[in-house]
Design a protein around this motif. Structure first.
Motif, mmCIF file in Angstrom:
data_model
loop_
_atom_site.group_PDB
_atom_site.id
_atom_site.type_symbol
_atom_site.label_atom_id
_atom_site.label_comp_id
_atom_site.label_asym_id
_atom_site.label_seq_id
_atom_site.Cartn_x
_atom_site.Cartn_y
_atom_site.Cartn_z
ATOM 1 N N GLU A 170 -21.040 7.203 -2.572
ATOM 2 C CA GLU A 170 -22.213 7.623 -3.357
ATOM 3 C C GLU A 170 -21.874 8.793 -4.275
ATOM 4 N N PRO A 209 -23.142 2.889 -9.657
ATOM 5 C CA PRO A 209 -22.167 2.106 -8.878
ATOM 6 C C PRO A 209 -22.108 0.669 -9.342
ATOM 7 N N VAL A 262 -23.216 -1.655 -2.926
ATOM 8 C CA VAL A 262 -23.037 -0.558 -1.983
ATOM 9 C C VAL A 262 -23.684 -0.856 -0.632
ATOM 10 N N HIS A 308 -27.782 5.835 4.452
ATOM 11 C CA HIS A 308 -26.558 5.750 3.653
ATOM 12 C C HIS A 308 -25.730 7.036 3.661
ATOM 13 N N LYS A 309 -26.368 8.176 3.756
ATOM 14 C CA LYS A 309 -25.607 9.429 3.731
ATOM 15 C C LYS A 309 -24.660 9.499 4.927
ATOM 16 N N ALA A 368 -22.014 6.616 4.755
ATOM 17 C CA ALA A 368 -20.908 6.888 3.835
ATOM 18 C C ALA A 368 -19.846 7.750 4.510
#
Length: 330
Positions: A146, A151, A155, A166-167, A170
């Protein structure tokens, strides 16, 4: 040995590798990289495939694609052909940019998806173009971290495998990639069965059986090889004797290549059948077939003439079912 046709079906996962012709650079400037990525993403929007990962190296590319409604062959033809034309215009060059037919390995999804994502993104590190994959601009690794505003890969399709948020996902994804940063070339990712498939024995057997069952009824037309020979001779004003002659000649070789492509697409003939008529081996005819297909990507005029001749040959002809033929998409 002649190359086997690609196995194509909705949901198939492919590791695609395409090298520069004679190992020459496929990307000379940042604009080249941006151009290729732009085209790849535009066709992603048009054709609806899943792009899990990509890595553009100076003289080759890696893509990890899941095909949906549109087969891989059509996707790659669109991307490679349009980029080659753009590259040649920009750099005032001519001829083939990519080396022969791209390699597309059909992969077992659950067993190899994440391993291939990691392997592809570590290519710049193995090539000593970056110490950390996040430092390399021309792969989808940064997008999965990210770090990119726009992107150009799917993703969520990857990060969702590492968690809902997602944080955190990732971070887990990056840790997963860095675990293998010291690994070299992974030859097991290229040790395929039946020249085309990577996976466990059960997956390979099921895939090959599926290909046999699902692709056993392609429609072709009742057009004889002699009709095709006569049509090519008229279109390019080549004496039939030159086409049949065992002597080497540029025109005769071109004509036999065109006849091979038409015979397969119109009548479903194999390269073995066509080669027998010209006293040529299957491998030799398959080579001519691939060479002419590659020329189509460079010469739109030739491609238009081929299509016109194809349509003339099938006009008013009855259809036939050719059992066990691979449905080549054009």
């Amino acid at each position: 040995m002649a190359r086997k046709p690609r196995i194509e079906y909705c949901g198939a996962l492919y590791h695609v590798l395409s090298r520069g012709n004679q190992k020459r650079p496929t990307f000379r400037t940042a604009k080249d990289y941006e151009d290729y990525l732009g085209r790849l993403w535009r066709y992603h929007e048009k054709f609806g495939f899943v792009l899990y990962a990509y890595c553009l190296m100076p003289n080759h590319i890696h893509l990890l694609i899941e095909a949906r409604d549109v087969p891989l062959s059509k996707i790659m033809q669109a991307v490679q052909f349009s980029y080659t034309q753009s590259f040649n215009r920009r750099h005032k060059t001519v001829g083939h940019l990519f080396q022969g037919r791209y390699k597309a390995i059909l992969c077992q999804h659950d067993e190899y998806l994440l391993e291939l994502v990691r392997y592809i993104h570590l290519n710049p590190v193995r090539a000593k173009l970056a110490k950390n994959p996040r430092d390399y601009k021309w792969s989808s690794h940064r997008a999965l971290l990210e770090l990119e505003k726009e992107p150009r890969c799917d993703v969520s399709a990857v990060l969702d495998l590492f968690g809902k948020r997602h944080k955190e996902a990732a971070k887990r994804y990056e840790a997963f990639v860095l675990e293998a940063i010291g690994m070299g070339h992974r030859k097991e990712f290229y040790q395929v069965k039946d020249q085309r498939v990577l996976g466990e024995d059960k997956f390979i057997a099921k895939t090959l059986a599926k290909e046999e069952n699902e692709h056993s009824g392609k429609i072709f037309y009742k057009v004889s090889l002699q009709e095709i020979i006569d049509a090519v001779a008229r279109e390019w004003d080549i004496p039939p004797g030159m086409i049949l002659s065992p002597r080497r000649s540029r025109l005769g070789s071109f004509a036999r290549s065109m006849i091979a492509v038409l015979a397969k697409s119109v009548s479903g003939m194999t390269m073995k059948e066509v080669g027998r008529h010209f006293s040529k081996g299957e491998s030799a005819m398959a080579h001519r077939y691939r060479a002419l297909e590659e020329n189509f990507a460079q010469d739109t005029g030739l491609l238009k003439r081929w299509r016109r001749l194809h349509d003339l040959l099938i006009a008013g002809k009855p259809r036939k079912i050719c059992l066990n033929a691979y449905p080549k998409n054009k």
